[in-house]
Design a protein around this motif. Structure first.
Motif, short mmCIF file in Angstrom:
data_model
loop_
_atom_site.label_atom_id
_atom_site.label_comp_id
_atom_site.label_asym_id
_atom_site.label_seq_id
_atom_site.Cartn_x
_atom_site.Cartn_y
_atom_site.Cartn_z
N MET A 78 -1.99 1.14 7.66
CA MET A 78 -2.88 1.05 6.53
C MET A 78 -2.30 1.82 5.35
O MET A 78 -1.85 2.95 5.51
N CYS A 79 -2.31 1.18 4.18
CA CYS A 79 -1.78 1.81 2.98
C CYS A 79 -2.87 2.71 2.39
O CYS A 79 -3.98 2.25 2.09
N ASN A 80 -2.54 3.99 2.23
CA ASN A 80 -3.53 4.92 1.66
C ASN A 80 -3.70 4.73 0.15
O ASN A 80 -4.65 5.22 -0.44
N ASN A 81 -2.76 4.04 -0.46
CA ASN A 81 -2.82 3.84 -1.90
C ASN A 81 -3.84 2.77 -2.28
O ASN A 81 -4.64 2.96 -3.19
N CYS A 82 -3.79 1.63 -1.53
CA CYS A 82 -4.70 0.54 -1.89
C CYS A 82 -5.74 0.25 -0.80
O CYS A 82 -6.64 -0.56 -1.00
N GLY A 83 -5.57 0.92 0.34
CA GLY A 83 -6.56 0.78 1.40
C GLY A 83 -6.46 -0.49 2.21
O GLY A 83 -7.35 -0.80 2.99
N ARG B 275 7.56 -1.41 2.26
CA ARG B 275 6.65 -0.96 1.21
C ARG B 275 5.37 -1.79 1.36
O ARG B 275 5.40 -2.88 1.94
N CYS B 276 4.29 -1.28 0.84
CA CYS B 276 3.02 -1.99 0.95
C CYS B 276 3.15 -3.41 0.37
O CYS B 276 3.62 -3.59 -0.75
N HIS B 277 2.76 -4.40 1.17
CA HIS B 277 2.85 -5.80 0.75
C HIS B 277 1.96 -6.07 -0.46
O HIS B 277 2.13 -7.05 -1.17
N HIS B 278 0.96 -5.23 -0.65
CA HIS B 278 -0.05 -5.51 -1.67
C HIS B 278 0.16 -4.72 -2.95
O HIS B 278 0.02 -5.25 -4.04
N CYS B 279 0.48 -3.41 -2.81
CA CYS B 279 0.56 -2.59 -4.03
C CYS B 279 1.96 -2.00 -4.22
O CYS B 279 2.21 -1.31 -5.20
N ASN B 280 2.88 -2.26 -3.27
CA ASN B 280 4.28 -1.81 -3.35
C ASN B 280 4.43 -0.29 -3.22
O ASN B 280 5.51 0.24 -3.47
ZN LIG Z 1 -1.00 -0.57 -0.82
#
Ligand SMILES: [Zn+2]
Length: 369
Positions: free
Chosen positions: A61-66, A111-116
């Motif tokens: 889980m990406c902590n940046n975009c959740g 890297r996060c697929h959604h927010c990089n």
């Molecule tokens: Zn993210």
């Protein structure tokens, strides 16, 4: 927010290479924005390639975009020492702050697929449990049925002694140095290696090209770039870099002699695969007169080098050791005498040796990507 991207790229890399302002670079750049000659080409191929490498996919889980996603963590290195030092009691007490990833290192570049974003991960419970099983498996003697290639024990450090959980952290570390010294060819080479191990050949070629821009004699970058281009079917460009690997070898002092010889031999082995004919290969590789050195013990001043008279088994890369040693020049004497393979035939100086007609046994045709 950028759209879904499977292969994220650090905008900082593009900033350092191109000099563009960070504000002008998208938060999540696409492969088409990669600078240099090969980044775009390899990036295009990568998305089509059927990856043969072992996948170690886990949900993070990406902590940046959740948002959650599946990421290939690559090879997992587990620091058992960390677990010995931190008893389970202590780990429990600090569980609140724990990401569950302490004591792990992941070779994959993701890297996060959604927010990089990179390096800001937390583990869903199921992933935590799976990683814990991997640790227990390790302490029990790696009997957890996990693939040996996908899991290892120990701690990996960079050449400067620093150590990172994620490749994206190592990348930030190198990019931080390159912001100060953009012409540091050695650091560009190390960054390229980190990308390559992280299964990101598209980024690796960008870094290797930079390395060669600032030091055209960066032998390891010629080898690594040649190997990736070969893997992606860019045979002409691959051959050109592997040839330059041979030309720059003698002045290269970064590698210990065993690794040095291995790289040269592997490069030669790839060249044989490209030409599929030993004679064509020998025609192609650099000759004596290209070194401008008429006093070399290797008799480099002769039109046809003596290696044509060596009885070589070219079916494995080790078979190229004698030739590799010739290109090592004086540095070949750093190999222990028992390890040296180049025994110069008792030819008279100046004698031209004709190529042998015998060809090596045909190797199984390798799959061209
Ligand atoms: Zn993210």
């Amino acid at each position: 927010m950028p759209s879904y991207r499977k292969f994220g790229i650090n905008p900082l890399l593009i900033h350092i290479v191109t000099g563009k302002e960070i504000s002008e670079i998208p938060v999540s750049p696409s492969g088409t924005s990669l600078p240099g000659n090969y980044g775009k080409v390899i990036s295009k191929r990568m998305s089509k390639l059927k990856m043969t490498k072992i996948k170690n996919s886990y949900t993070l889980m990406c902590n940046n975009c959740g948002r959650k996603g599946k990421y290939d963590l690559g090879r997992i290195v587990i620091d058992l020492e960390y677990y010995r030092k931190n008893s389970s009691q202590q780990i429990k007490e600090t569980e609140e702050d724990s990401t569950g990833m302490e004591g792990f290192q992941f070779s994959g570049y993701f890297r996060c697929h959604h927010c990089n974003a990179a390096g800001q991960w937390s583990l869903p419970n199921v992933t935590k449990t799976m990683l814990q099983i991997a640790v227990i498996g390790g302490t029990l003697g790696a009997r957890a049925g996990m693939n040996k290639e996908s899991i290892a024990f120990g701690k990996q450090t960079l050449a400067d002694g620093s150590s990172f959980c994620f490749v994206t952290d190592a990348e930030e570390h190198y990019l931080g140095i390159l912001l100060q010294e953009p012409n540091n060819a050695w650091i560009w080479n190390r960054l390229g290696n980190a990308y390559y191990k992280g299964d990101r050949q598209d980024l690796a070629v960008v870094a290797y090209e930079q390395s060669l821009k600032y030091d055209p004699a960066q032998m390891e970058s010629h080898y690594s770039l040649g190997r990736i281009l070969y893997e992606h079917g860019e045979m002409e460009a691959a051959a050109s870099h592997l040839r330059r690997m041979l030309l720059t070898a003698r002045s290269y002092d970064r590698l210990d002699p065993i690794d040095f010889r291995n790289i040269l031999a592997r490069g030669l082995h790839i060249l044989l695969d490209i030409f599929d004919d030993a004679e064509k290969l020998f025609d192609f590789i650099p000759k004596a007169n290209e070194f401008g050195d008429t006093n070399s013990e290797m008799n480099y001043n002769k039109q046809v080098p003596v290696y044509l008279d060596l009885d070589l088994d070219l079916s494995t890369f080790e078979g190229f050791y004698p030739i590799a040693e010739m290109y090592m020049g004086e540095r070949r004497t750093e190999l222990a005498v028992s390890k040296q393979t180049l025994i110069l035939p008792g030819k008279k100086q100046g004698q031209v040796i004709h190529p042998k007609k015998k060809k090596p046994p045909k190797k199984k045709a390798k799959k061209r990507h």
